[in-house]
Scaffold this motif. Sequence first.
Motif, PDB file in Angstrom:
ATOM      1  N   MET A   1       0.864  -1.040  -0.050  1.00 42.18           N
ATOM      2  CA  MET A   1      -0.062   0.066  -0.016  1.00 42.18           C
ATOM      3  C   MET A   1       0.997   1.170   0.021  1.00 42.18           C
ATOM      4  N   LYS A   2       0.600   2.313  -0.814  1.00 42.19           N
ATOM      5  CA  LYS A   2       1.271   3.408  -0.955  1.00 42.19           C
ATOM      6  C   LYS A   2       1.055   4.097   0.429  1.00 42.19           C
ATOM      7  N   ASN A   3       2.231   4.775   0.925  1.00 39.81           N
ATOM      8  CA  ASN A   3       2.027   5.507   2.232  1.00 39.81           C
ATOM      9  C   ASN A   3       1.998   7.204   1.786  1.00 39.81           C
ATOM     10  N   GLU A   4       0.902   7.431   1.491  1.00 36.85           N
ATOM     11  CA  GLU A   4       0.570   8.879   1.137  1.00 36.85           C
ATOM     12  C   GLU A   4       0.015   9.699   2.352  1.00 36.85           C
ATOM     13  N   VAL A   5       0.489  11.054   2.380  1.00 32.58           N
ATOM     14  CA  VAL A   5       0.074  11.718   3.522  1.00 32.58           C
ATOM     15  C   VAL A   5      -0.498  13.143   2.774  1.00 32.58           C
ATOM     16  N   VAL A   6      -1.781  13.504   2.778  1.00 25.95           N
ATOM     17  CA  VAL A   6      -2.459  14.535   2.495  1.00 25.95           C
ATOM     18  C   VAL A   6      -2.504  15.479   3.361  1.00 25.95           C
ATOM     19  N   VAL A   7      -2.047  16.876   3.279  1.00 25.74           N
ATOM     20  CA  VAL A   7      -2.216  17.762   4.334  1.00 25.74           C
ATOM     21  C   VAL A   7      -2.905  19.018   3.656  1.00 25.74           C
ATOM     22  N   LEU A   8      -3.783  19.592   4.617  1.00 25.93           N
ATOM     23  CA  LEU A   8      -4.689  20.641   4.549  1.00 25.93           C
ATOM     24  C   LEU A   8      -4.323  21.720   5.229  1.00 25.93           C
ATOM     25  N   ILE A   9      -3.875  22.836   4.470  1.00 24.99           N
ATOM     26  CA  ILE A   9      -3.386  24.111   5.285  1.00 24.99           C
ATOM     27  C   ILE A   9      -4.369  24.876   5.108  1.00 24.99           C
ATOM     28  N   CYS A  10      -4.866  25.713   6.177  1.00 23.61           N
ATOM     29  CA  CYS A  10      -6.083  26.266   6.347  1.00 23.61           C
ATOM     30  C   CYS A  10      -5.838  27.713   6.661  1.00 23.61           C
ATOM     31  N   MET A  11      -5.855  28.700   5.997  1.00 19.40           N
ATOM     32  CA  MET A  11      -5.049  29.988   6.099  1.00 19.40           C
ATOM     33  C   MET A  11      -6.257  31.141   6.022  1.00 19.40           C
ATOM     34  N   VAL A  12      -6.111  32.342   6.560  1.00 19.75           N
ATOM     35  CA  VAL A  12      -6.932  33.537   6.305  1.00 19.75           C
ATOM     36  C   VAL A  12      -5.790  34.479   6.153  1.00 19.75           C
ATOM     37  N   SER A  13      -6.023  35.086   5.080  1.00 19.95           N
ATOM     38  CA  SER A  13      -5.046  36.082   4.541  1.00 19.95           C
ATOM     39  C   SER A  13      -3.422  35.332   4.540  1.00 19.95           C
ATOM     40  N   ASP A  14      -2.499  35.996   5.321  1.00 22.18           N
ATOM     41  CA  ASP A  14      -1.404  35.106   5.260  1.00 22.18           C
ATOM     42  C   ASP A  14      -1.033  34.369   6.391  1.00 22.18           C
ATOM     43  N   LEU A  15      -2.064  34.251   7.145  1.00 20.98           N
ATOM     44  CA  LEU A  15      -2.012  33.522   8.484  1.00 20.98           C
ATOM     45  C   LEU A  15      -2.488  32.096   8.600  1.00 20.98           C
ATOM     46  N   VAL A  16      -1.689  31.227   8.903  1.00 19.98           N
ATOM     47  CA  VAL A  16      -1.858  29.916   8.836  1.00 19.98           C
ATOM     48  C   VAL A  16      -2.883  29.599  10.174  1.00 19.98           C
TER      49      VAL A  16
ATOM     50  N   ILE B   1      -3.967  22.230  -0.295  1.00 16.93           N
ATOM     51  CA  ILE B   1      -4.154  20.745  -0.107  1.00 16.93           C
ATOM     52  C   ILE B   1      -2.673  20.323  -0.762  1.00 16.93           C
ATOM     53  N   VAL B   2      -1.626  19.735   0.059  1.00 19.53           N
ATOM     54  CA  VAL B   2      -0.414  19.268  -0.247  1.00 19.53           C
ATOM     55  C   VAL B   2      -0.509  17.995  -0.127  1.00 19.53           C
ATOM     56  N   ILE B   3       0.077  17.025  -1.161  1.00 18.10           N
ATOM     57  CA  ILE B   3       0.179  15.738  -1.245  1.00 18.10           C
ATOM     58  C   ILE B   3       1.548  15.230  -1.165  1.00 18.10           C
ATOM     59  N   ASP B   4       1.939  14.509  -0.309  1.00 17.35           N
ATOM     60  CA  ASP B   4       3.157  13.666  -0.175  1.00 17.35           C
ATOM     61  C   ASP B   4       3.124  12.379  -0.378  1.00 17.35           C
ATOM     62  N   ALA B   5       3.437  11.887  -1.530  1.00 13.43           N
ATOM     63  CA  ALA B   5       3.235  10.474  -1.945  1.00 13.43           C
ATOM     64  C   ALA B   5       4.554   9.390  -1.357  1.00 13.43           C
ATOM     65  N   ASN B   6       5.490  10.364  -0.942  1.00 13.03           N
ATOM     66  CA  ASN B   6       6.598   9.650  -0.353  1.00 13.03           C
ATOM     67  C   ASN B   6       6.827  10.032   1.131  1.00 13.03           C
ATOM     68  N   ALA B   7       5.910   9.901   1.788  1.00 14.72           N
ATOM     69  CA  ALA B   7       5.910  10.189   3.158  1.00 14.72           C
ATOM     70  C   ALA B   7       7.013   9.186   3.897  1.00 14.72           C
ATOM     71  N   TRP B   8       7.918   9.645   4.881  1.00 18.26           N
ATOM     72  CA  TRP B   8       8.666   9.061   5.646  1.00 18.26           C
ATOM     73  C   TRP B   8       7.825   7.712   6.433  1.00 18.26           C
ATOM     74  N   MET B   9       8.352   6.727   6.322  1.00 19.02           N
ATOM     75  CA  MET B   9       7.601   5.519   6.907  1.00 19.02           C
ATOM     76  C   MET B   9       8.465   5.162   7.985  1.00 19.02           C
ATOM     77  N   THR B  10       7.891   4.780   9.408  1.00 16.74           N
ATOM     78  CA  THR B  10       8.518   4.022  10.374  1.00 16.74           C
ATOM     79  C   THR B  10       8.432   2.710  10.315  1.00 16.74           C
ATOM     80  N   PRO B  11       9.127   2.228  11.263  1.00 18.19           N
ATOM     81  CA  PRO B  11       8.952   0.504  11.194  1.00 18.19           C
ATOM     82  C   PRO B  11       7.612   0.342  11.526  1.00 18.19           C
ATOM     83  N   TRP B  12       6.755   1.095  12.207  1.00 20.31           N
ATOM     84  CA  TRP B  12       5.568   0.641  12.511  1.00 20.31           C
ATOM     85  C   TRP B  12       4.344   0.966  11.603  1.00 20.31           C
ATOM     86  N   SER B  13       4.489   1.565  10.348  1.00 23.21           N
ATOM     87  CA  SER B  13       3.905   2.090   9.383  1.00 23.21           C
ATOM     88  C   SER B  13       3.154   0.813   8.554  1.00 23.21           C
TER      89      SER B  13
END
Length: 80
Positions: free
Chosen positions: A1-16, A68-80
């Motif tokens: 299974m591909k270990n993909e992480v998707v990140v939603l960054i919510c901002m107002v103006s220039d502030l996260v 939305i940022v997608i990291d298809a090569n997310a770092w995997m731990t031994p527990w992933s």
Amino acid sequence: MKNEVVVLICMVSDLVQYVKTYQGPDARGRAAAGFEVYTGMNFEEYYEACNQDEDPEEILGDWIGTQIVIDANAWMTPWS
């Protein structure tokens, strides 16, 4: 299974405001749903409008920078 992480960054103006991560087979859909809840705009419609050279600031207004940022090569731990 591909270990993909998707990140939603919510901002107002220039502030996260917050960052939320999603993982799993439905991560992209859940991130898109979170985008819509936060901005009031469907992510696919926003994406298509941006691809047609519409100005993201005019589309999102104060929520400019929300993305939305997608990291298809997310770092995997031994527990992933």
